[in-house]
Design a protein around this motif. Structure first.
Motif, short mmCIF file in Angstrom:
data_model
loop_
_atom_site.label_atom_id
_atom_site.label_comp_id
_atom_site.label_asym_id
_atom_site.label_seq_id
_atom_site.Cartn_x
_atom_site.Cartn_y
_atom_site.Cartn_z
N PRO A 64 -24.13 26.49 9.57
CA PRO A 64 -23.60 27.08 8.34
C PRO A 64 -23.17 28.54 8.50
N ALA A 65 -23.92 29.33 9.23
CA ALA A 65 -23.58 30.74 9.41
C ALA A 65 -22.28 30.93 10.19
N GLU A 66 -21.89 29.95 10.99
CA GLU A 66 -20.67 30.04 11.81
C GLU A 66 -19.42 29.61 11.05
N ARG A 67 -19.59 28.90 9.97
CA ARG A 67 -18.45 28.26 9.30
C ARG A 67 -17.50 29.23 8.61
N GLU A 68 -17.96 30.40 8.27
CA GLU A 68 -17.09 31.37 7.60
C GLU A 68 -15.92 31.80 8.50
N ALA A 69 -16.15 31.90 9.79
CA ALA A 69 -15.10 32.35 10.73
C ALA A 69 -14.15 31.23 11.14
N ILE A 70 -14.49 30.00 10.87
CA ILE A 70 -13.72 28.87 11.39
C ILE A 70 -12.30 28.76 10.82
N PRO A 71 -12.06 28.96 9.52
CA PRO A 71 -10.66 28.86 9.05
C PRO A 71 -9.70 29.78 9.81
N GLU A 72 -10.14 30.99 10.11
CA GLU A 72 -9.29 31.92 10.86
C GLU A 72 -9.12 31.43 12.30
N GLN A 73 -10.17 30.89 12.90
CA GLN A 73 -10.07 30.35 14.24
C GLN A 73 -9.12 29.16 14.27
N MET A 74 -9.13 28.36 13.20
CA MET A 74 -8.22 27.21 13.12
C MET A 74 -6.76 27.67 13.10
N CYS A 84 3.95 28.59 17.18
CA CYS A 84 4.56 28.91 15.89
C CYS A 84 3.57 29.66 15.00
N THR A 85 4.07 30.17 13.88
CA THR A 85 3.23 30.90 12.94
C THR A 85 2.72 29.97 11.85
N PRO A 86 1.40 29.87 11.69
CA PRO A 86 0.87 29.06 10.60
C PRO A 86 1.18 29.72 9.25
N VAL A 87 1.58 28.93 8.29
CA VAL A 87 1.80 29.42 6.92
C VAL A 87 0.42 29.32 6.24
N GLU A 88 -0.32 30.43 6.29
CA GLU A 88 -1.73 30.44 5.89
C GLU A 88 -1.97 29.85 4.51
N ALA A 89 -1.13 30.19 3.55
CA ALA A 89 -1.32 29.72 2.17
C ALA A 89 -1.15 28.21 2.03
N SER A 90 -0.53 27.57 3.01
CA SER A 90 -0.29 26.13 2.91
C SER A 90 -1.49 25.31 3.41
N PHE A 91 -2.44 25.94 4.07
CA PHE A 91 -3.54 25.20 4.66
C PHE A 91 -4.61 24.85 3.64
N GLN A 92 -5.00 23.58 3.68
CA GLN A 92 -6.06 23.09 2.82
C GLN A 92 -7.02 22.26 3.65
N GLY A 93 -8.26 22.27 3.26
CA GLY A 93 -9.28 21.51 3.96
C GLY A 93 -10.56 22.30 4.04
N ASP A 94 -11.39 21.96 5.01
CA ASP A 94 -12.67 22.64 5.17
C ASP A 94 -12.84 23.09 6.61
N SER A 95 -14.05 23.45 7.00
CA SER A 95 -14.27 23.96 8.35
C SER A 95 -14.24 22.87 9.42
N GLY A 96 -14.10 21.63 9.01
CA GLY A 96 -14.01 20.54 9.97
C GLY A 96 -12.60 20.08 10.22
N GLU A 97 -11.76 20.15 9.17
CA GLU A 97 -10.37 19.66 9.28
C GLU A 97 -9.52 20.35 8.23
N ARG A 98 -8.36 20.81 8.64
CA ARG A 98 -7.41 21.44 7.72
C ARG A 98 -6.00 20.98 8.07
N ARG A 99 -5.15 20.96 7.05
CA ARG A 99 -3.74 20.61 7.24
C ARG A 99 -2.88 21.67 6.58
#
Length: 104
Positions: A64-74, A84-99
């Protein structure tokens, strides 16, 4: 020894080993996508790319303590995998999977 006769702990361990062997699989919308496996900060990710859309999956357990950093790592994993450049605002999901989408 048949599975029905295995103690619960052994059965659980066997199930985990089988799941780990499967690796990451894409969502149906990403069937036929290009697969990229990347490492960011020692953590493994799989990125599926289909045109300007991506799915990124974290591999392995994250405390749980590691999960805060994961969206940025993704997002960094997506950039590394696709160039390519990720369109940050378009990403949805959680620390396990995002699209989301990318801009090339």
């Amino acid at each position: 020894m048949p599975c029905a006769l295995l103690p619960p702990a052994r059965l659980s361990l066997a199930a985990l080993i089988l799941l780990a062997a499967c690796g990451a699989s894409p969502a149906p919308a990403f069937f036929g996508a290009t697969r990229h496996d990347v490492q960011i900060d020692g953590r493994a990710f799989t990125v599926f790319r289909k045109e300007n859309r991506v799915e990124v999956i974290r591999l392995g357990y994250a405390r749980p303590a590691e999960r805060e950093a994961i969206p940025e790592q993704m997002l960094r994993a997506v950039a590394k995998a696709t160039g390519c450049t990720p369109v940050e605002a378009s990403f949805q999901g959680d620390s396990g999977e995002r699209r989301g989408r990318i801009r090339c």
